[in-house]
Design a protein around this motif. Structure first.
Motif, PDB file in Angstrom:
ATOM      1  N   GLU A 116      50.936  51.769  -1.463  1.00 52.91           N
ATOM      2  CA  GLU A 116      50.100  52.766  -0.793  1.00 52.91           C
ATOM      3  C   GLU A 116      49.135  52.094   0.180  1.00 52.91           C
ATOM      4  N   SER A 117      48.716  52.846   1.166  1.00 52.32           N
ATOM      5  CA  SER A 117      47.832  52.306   2.191  1.00 52.32           C
ATOM      6  C   SER A 117      46.384  52.252   1.722  1.00 52.32           C
ATOM      7  N   VAL A 118      45.632  51.382   2.344  1.00 53.30           N
ATOM      8  CA  VAL A 118      44.194  51.326   2.100  1.00 53.30           C
ATOM      9  C   VAL A 118      43.563  52.671   2.421  1.00 53.30           C
ATOM     10  N   ASP A 119      44.085  53.329   3.446  1.00 53.68           N
ATOM     11  CA  ASP A 119      43.503  54.593   3.887  1.00 53.68           C
ATOM     12  C   ASP A 119      43.606  55.680   2.819  1.00 53.68           C
ATOM     13  N   ARG A 120      44.590  55.595   1.960  1.00 53.15           N
ATOM     14  CA  ARG A 120      44.710  56.597   0.903  1.00 53.15           C
ATOM     15  C   ARG A 120      43.512  56.533  -0.039  1.00 53.15           C
ATOM     16  N   TYR A 121      43.043  55.329  -0.318  1.00 56.72           N
ATOM     17  CA  TYR A 121      41.955  55.160  -1.277  1.00 56.72           C
ATOM     18  C   TYR A 121      40.587  55.089  -0.610  1.00 56.72           C
ATOM     19  N   VAL A 198      38.620  54.293  -7.537  1.00 58.74           N
ATOM     20  CA  VAL A 198      39.537  54.887  -8.518  1.00 58.74           C
ATOM     21  C   VAL A 198      38.987  54.880  -9.942  1.00 58.74           C
ATOM     22  N   THR A 199      38.003  54.008 -10.235  1.00 58.34           N
ATOM     23  CA  THR A 199      37.474  53.948 -11.600  1.00 58.34           C
ATOM     24  C   THR A 199      36.091  54.565 -11.737  1.00 58.34           C
ATOM     25  N   GLY A 200      35.373  54.660 -10.618  1.00 61.03           N
ATOM     26  CA  GLY A 200      33.992  55.124 -10.693  1.00 61.03           C
ATOM     27  C   GLY A 200      33.019  54.026 -11.053  1.00 61.03           C
ATOM     28  N   HIS A 201      33.517  52.800 -11.229  1.00 66.54           N
ATOM     29  CA  HIS A 201      32.672  51.656 -11.564  1.00 66.54           C
ATOM     30  C   HIS A 201      32.903  50.533 -10.545  1.00 66.54           C
ATOM     31  N   ASP A 202      31.899  49.684 -10.371  1.00 68.96           N
ATOM     32  CA  ASP A 202      32.121  48.570  -9.456  1.00 68.96           C
ATOM     33  C   ASP A 202      33.066  47.551 -10.088  1.00 68.96           C
ATOM     34  N   TYR A 203      33.592  46.653  -9.262  1.00 70.57           N
ATOM     35  CA  TYR A 203      34.587  45.694  -9.739  1.00 70.57           C
ATOM     36  C   TYR A 203      34.033  44.801 -10.834  1.00 70.57           C
ATOM     37  N   ALA A 204      32.735  44.454 -10.760  1.00 71.20           N
ATOM     38  CA  ALA A 204      32.144  43.586 -11.773  1.00 71.20           C
ATOM     39  C   ALA A 204      32.168  44.250 -13.142  1.00 71.20           C
ATOM     40  N   THR A 205      31.859  45.542 -13.191  1.00 70.56           N
ATOM     41  CA  THR A 205      31.888  46.282 -14.459  1.00 70.56           C
ATOM     42  C   THR A 205      33.298  46.322 -15.026  1.00 70.56           C
ATOM     43  N   GLU A 206      34.280  46.581 -14.175  1.00 74.50           N
ATOM     44  CA  GLU A 206      35.663  46.645 -14.643  1.00 74.50           C
ATOM     45  C   GLU A 206      36.163  45.282 -15.107  1.00 74.50           C
ATOM     46  N   ILE A 207      35.781  44.215 -14.426  1.00 78.25           N
ATOM     47  CA  ILE A 207      36.196  42.878 -14.850  1.00 78.25           C
ATOM     48  C   ILE A 207      35.555  42.530 -16.191  1.00 78.25           C
ATOM     49  N   ARG A 208      34.289  42.875 -16.356  1.00 78.52           N
ATOM     50  CA  ARG A 208      33.645  42.617 -17.642  1.00 78.52           C
ATOM     51  C   ARG A 208      34.377  43.338 -18.767  1.00 78.52           C
ATOM     52  N   ARG A 209      34.688  44.606 -18.552  1.00 73.52           N
ATOM     53  CA  ARG A 209      35.308  45.425 -19.597  1.00 73.52           C
ATOM     54  C   ARG A 209      36.738  44.998 -19.892  1.00 73.52           C
ATOM     55  N   ARG A 210      37.476  44.648 -18.859  1.00 73.88           N
ATOM     56  CA  ARG A 210      38.910  44.397 -19.012  1.00 73.88           C
ATOM     57  C   ARG A 210      39.269  42.931 -19.251  1.00 73.88           C
ATOM     58  N   VAL A 211      38.387  42.019 -18.828  1.00 73.65           N
ATOM     59  CA  VAL A 211      38.722  40.598 -18.900  1.00 73.65           C
ATOM     60  C   VAL A 211      37.684  39.802 -19.691  1.00 73.65           C
ATOM     61  N   LEU A 212      36.428  39.856 -19.275  1.00 77.06           N
ATOM     62  CA  LEU A 212      35.421  38.985 -19.877  1.00 77.06           C
ATOM     63  C   LEU A 212      35.204  39.282 -21.356  1.00 77.06           C
ATOM     64  N   ILE A 213      35.061  40.554 -21.707  1.00 77.28           N
ATOM     65  CA  ILE A 213      34.811  40.912 -23.107  1.00 77.28           C
ATOM     66  C   ILE A 213      36.026  40.625 -23.985  1.00 77.28           C
ATOM     67  N   PRO A 214      37.241  41.081 -23.606  1.00 70.98           N
ATOM     68  CA  PRO A 214      38.400  40.779 -24.461  1.00 70.98           C
ATOM     69  C   PRO A 214      38.646  39.289 -24.673  1.00 70.98           C
ATOM     70  N   LEU A 215      38.408  38.473 -23.644  1.00 68.22           N
ATOM     71  CA  LEU A 215      38.654  37.035 -23.762  1.00 68.22           C
ATOM     72  C   LEU A 215      37.421  36.267 -24.238  1.00 68.22           C
ATOM     73  N   ARG A 216      36.318  36.968 -24.458  1.00 62.48           N
ATOM     74  CA  ARG A 216      35.067  36.350 -24.894  1.00 62.48           C
ATOM     75  C   ARG A 216      34.604  35.263 -23.926  1.00 62.48           C
ATOM     76  N   LEU A 217      34.643  35.603 -22.657  1.00 58.32           N
ATOM     77  CA  LEU A 217      34.177  34.679 -21.624  1.00 58.32           C
ATOM     78  C   LEU A 217      32.679  34.886 -21.432  1.00 58.32           C
ATOM     79  N   THR A 218      31.911  34.421 -22.382  1.00 59.32           N
ATOM     80  CA  THR A 218      30.476  34.702 -22.415  1.00 59.32           C
ATOM     81  C   THR A 218      29.685  33.928 -21.367  1.00 59.32           C
ATOM     82  N   GLY A 219      30.303  32.904 -20.765  1.00 61.03           N
ATOM     83  CA  GLY A 219      29.601  32.140 -19.744  1.00 61.03           C
ATOM     84  C   GLY A 219      29.864  32.611 -18.326  1.00 61.03           C
ATOM     85  N   THR A 220      30.633  33.708 -18.189  1.00 59.47           N
ATOM     86  CA  THR A 220      31.014  34.200 -16.862  1.00 59.47           C
ATOM     87  C   THR A 220      30.248  35.466 -16.535  1.00 59.47           C
ATOM     88  N   SER A 221      29.764  35.558 -15.300  1.00 54.83           N
ATOM     89  CA  SER A 221      28.956  36.714 -14.911  1.00 54.83           C
ATOM     90  C   SER A 221      29.047  36.950 -13.415  1.00 54.83           C
TER      91      SER A 221
END
Length: 385
Positions: A116-121, A198-221
């Motif tokens: 899909e195109s950037v313009d769609r989103y 598409v999520t209603g959240h900024d990319y940092a929030t989504e990365i924290r929820r989907r990657v940092l928390i599940p992998l316990r990357l406590t030193g990443t921000s």
């Protein structure tokens, strides 16, 4: 070989001048003898740390290696007391791998489509000066084949928001024809905006929820507007091109980097992330294969990650990060079982051959590849933002 500017090097002249002017010159930290641990069986890769200081002109360097087999093992080395294993540092463009992972997770969920195109989103956002978001797909953003101008190359701009970064890019005509590879930080700023749409959240929030928390990357921000680093941390330096002295650039506004490079992390977290990603813990097999597909760029770049083929025939996967006061590189085998992350506390390595030589020493040890070439083949220089 083409070289690429650091994100810091392409920040607006006003920002750089004020930053250096306020901090003033510091004593040149030079390239004295590195203080590596005295061990009878120092690995070939670890021996390159001293070369990063002496030949590369870095104040200090550190390296963390991880192997899953035959017995899981971590090995940390450093050149001196000013750089430590648990230090937080700016990881620059390693951010892109995190962003790409979340985008592909959203594709798995049916919330995004790569074709899909950037313009769609982001309707109407990418228009003008020959730029047209209707003809640019999400896939082309991920693979740097959109043709969009890199906003960090415009030294007259001072973008402190994603919108300002996009506007700076669109004030220029496309840098290349659509479909051809041309590294541009603008691509990942746009992907960050797509994630928010598409999520209603900024990319940092989504990365924290989907990657940092599940992998316990406590030193990443994600620092946002915070200019400092979390504790513990060392200092970061940039070399003044005028007189060669090193200036302390530990604190600065990271907002111009955004989704293209604002990440703060640690050696342990970066190694754990790339091992988990390549090991299939974050994406299903089919989508991981999509992430690693380099066909659109003819083998140069995949999606937020790139391959490097070493002289012994081994191909490693990962990304580098190059930003004010910091250079970091993670490389791993395709299965994620063997990972190397090294960093220096400056944004410039004066000898570009050191990095491929270090990777070759780590991933092509003579006992495993007795017939490997004595010298590393010339390799394509990858983006360092």
């Amino acid at each position: 070989m083409r070289t690429f500017r650091a994100l810091y090097a392409t920040l607006p002249v006003f920002t750089v001048t004020v930053l250096l002017g306020l901090l003033g010159p510091v004593r040149s930290l030079g390239s004295g003898t590195a203080n590596l641990p005295s061990e009878p069986h120092l690995s070939p890769a670890a021996s390159y740390l001293s070369r990063l200081a002496v030949q590369g002109g870095a104040p200090e360097a550190a390296m963390l290696t991880h192997r899953d087999s035959p017995v899981p093992h971590d090995d940390y080395r450093s050149t001196g007391p000013g750089i430590a294993r648990d230090d937080h540092f700016r990881a620059g463009s390693a951010t892109k791998t995190f962003v790409a992972t979340v985008v592909l997770q959203l594709v798995c969920e049916g919330r995004l489509q790569l074709s899909e195109s950037v313009d769609r989103y982001l309707p109407g956002l990418v228009r003008g000066n020959g730029n047209d978001g209707r003809r640019i797909t999400l896939r082309s953003l991920l693979t740097h084949t959109s043709g969009l101008y890199d906003y960090t190359a415009d030294t007259s701009a001072r973008p402190l928001s994603p919108g300002a970064a996009v506007r700076a890019a669109l004030s220029h005509r496309p840098a290349s024809s659509p479909g051809s590879y041309a590294y541009s930080n603008t691509n990942y700023v746009l992907l960050g905006l797509v994630v928010r749409r598409v999520t209603g959240h900024d990319y940092a929030t989504e990365i924290r929820r989907r990657v940092l928390i599940p992998l316990r990357l406590t030193g990443t921000s994600f620092p946002g507007a915070r200019t400092g680093l979390p504790e513990p941390h060392g200092r970061g330096y940039s070399r003044d091109p005028a007189d060669g002295t090193l200036r302390d650039v530990t604190a600065f506004d990271p907002r111009p980097a955004g989704a293209a490079g604002e990440l703060i992390s640690t050696l342990t977290d970066l190694s754990r992330f790339y091992a988990a990603l390549l090991g299939g813990r974050l994406l299903p097999p089919g989508m991981l294969a999509t992430l690693l597909d380099t066909a659109p760029t003819h083998g140069v770049y995949a999606m937020g990650i790139y391959p490097q083929r070493l002289s012994c025939g081994v191909t490693v996967w990962g990304h580098n990060g190059h930003i004010a006061g910091s250079y970091v590189r993670t490389a791993a085998t395709r299965d994620g079982h063997h990972v190397l992350t090294f960093r220096v506390n400056t944004d410039t390595l004066s000898d570009a051959s050191l990095e491929p030589a270090l990777l070759t020493a780590e991933f092509c040890p003579p006992e495993e590849h007795p017939g490997r070439q004595a010298r590393q083949r010339p390799v394509r220089q990858h983006p360092t933002r």
